[in-house]
Design an enzyme around this catalytic site. Sequence first.
Site, mmCIF file in Angstrom:
data_model
loop_
_atom_site.group_PDB
_atom_site.id
_atom_site.type_symbol
_atom_site.label_atom_id
_atom_site.label_comp_id
_atom_site.label_asym_id
_atom_site.label_seq_id
_atom_site.Cartn_x
_atom_site.Cartn_y
_atom_site.Cartn_z
ATOM 1 N N HIS A 1 33.564 40.843 33.659
ATOM 2 C CA HIS A 1 33.326 39.681 34.526
ATOM 3 C C HIS A 1 31.937 39.774 35.160
ATOM 4 O O HIS A 1 31.771 39.601 36.371
ATOM 5 C CB HIS A 1 34.396 39.578 35.607
ATOM 6 C CG HIS A 1 34.595 38.183 36.110
ATOM 7 N ND1 HIS A 1 35.820 37.662 36.416
ATOM 8 C CD2 HIS A 1 33.697 37.181 36.373
ATOM 9 C CE1 HIS A 1 35.698 36.416 36.848
ATOM 10 N NE2 HIS A 1 34.415 36.100 36.829
ATOM 11 N N ARG B 1 36.958 31.342 32.499
ATOM 12 C CA ARG B 1 38.066 31.926 33.248
ATOM 13 C C ARG B 1 39.035 32.538 32.242
ATOM 14 O O ARG B 1 39.301 31.960 31.179
ATOM 15 C CB ARG B 1 38.780 30.873 34.104
ATOM 16 C CG ARG B 1 38.024 30.507 35.373
ATOM 17 C CD ARG B 1 38.036 31.662 36.372
ATOM 18 N NE ARG B 1 37.392 31.333 37.642
ATOM 19 C CZ ARG B 1 36.126 31.584 37.919
ATOM 20 N NH1 ARG B 1 35.340 32.125 36.997
ATOM 21 N NH2 ARG B 1 35.633 31.287 39.106
ATOM 22 N N GLU C 1 42.924 40.152 34.545
ATOM 23 C CA GLU C 1 41.926 41.164 34.908
ATOM 24 C C GLU C 1 42.050 41.526 36.392
ATOM 25 O O GLU C 1 42.472 40.692 37.197
ATOM 26 C CB GLU C 1 40.514 40.629 34.627
ATOM 27 C CG GLU C 1 40.121 39.408 35.466
ATOM 28 C CD GLU C 1 38.724 38.906 35.195
ATOM 29 O OE1 GLU C 1 37.878 39.012 36.107
ATOM 30 O OE2 GLU C 1 38.470 38.408 34.079
#
Length: 340
Positions: free
Chosen positions: A304, A257, A286
């Site tokens: 991601h 994360r 993000e």
Amino acid sequence: MVQLAPDVPKDTGDDHDTAPVVWVVDAPGGGYVESPDIEGRVVGPHGTVRLVIVPDDERDRLPRAACDYMILWHRVPLDASFFARNTRCRAVICASTGYDHVAVEAARAAGTSVFHIPHYGTEEVADHTLALFLAQVRRLPDLRAHVRDGGWDWRSITDAPRVRGMTWGIVGLGRIGLAVAQRARAFGIRVCFYDPHNHPGVEKSLGIERRHSLDALLTDADVVSVHVPLDSTTHHLLGAAELDRMKPGSLLINTARGAVVDVSALRQALAVGRPGRVALDVVEGEPELPHWLRDHPRVLLTPHAAFYSVESLAELRTRAAEAVRELIVAAPVTSAVRVA
């Protein structure tokens, strides 16, 4: 505006005898679900499945008392106010390993169960972690830029170290951390880990080494990869003080994360070479990223994407829908893990 199928009941608050309403809640632009075909097929006749797209500025406009079950993607957070005004929602299934985007205590107080799916995509995240490692250690971004600019000189690889014999420090020895450890050992890498929650002696069965403090791991490792959930104890787990303890020239990899690593502290840390290089699949804040981070020559970024393969995305959507079906028919929930 919130894009909601017109036949989903809105703002009635009334009990009804029709099949339970199941929402698949996602964000626009780079969302994960274009059509709830998998979810509809898995839930079948047990529920009415609808896709709901929620822009960032519309999160507080989700209709009151409109769904019985929700499959929630991580770009849409649910705060305490959602659960205060949506008491009909019986369960939220987070289509993710993490559930930090859900106000879990508020859900529990409202009688809403929260589940997540930690047992999907382990292979993909571990593989992606190794890919980021090899790309940075073998200087692939630099080599690609050299060739793209017309060069063809092996000496442009400069200071690439030998992989065999390096020390890899794993922060968080869960499913993904274990998979990374196995892959790293296959390269002849010495593996150590820090995880105060893991069972004593697990290192003996795996042939790796335990470090009893994060500091001890950071000062010893040539490579540090992070595999922890995000909560109050792991937010900025790697801040300025921790980054300063990393070995000069070391590599930091984060596929967990974004907020586990303090991105504001990272800039100064890179300036002094602790770490020397960084590979991030997740970044605090993000998809908005600091310009310096995007442009830094020793930072490798991916959007991601570590979780993704054709198979893993289908597995995640299927497991989430199976959990909903299991809840509707009052069967044991085996496709997801309850957190509240």
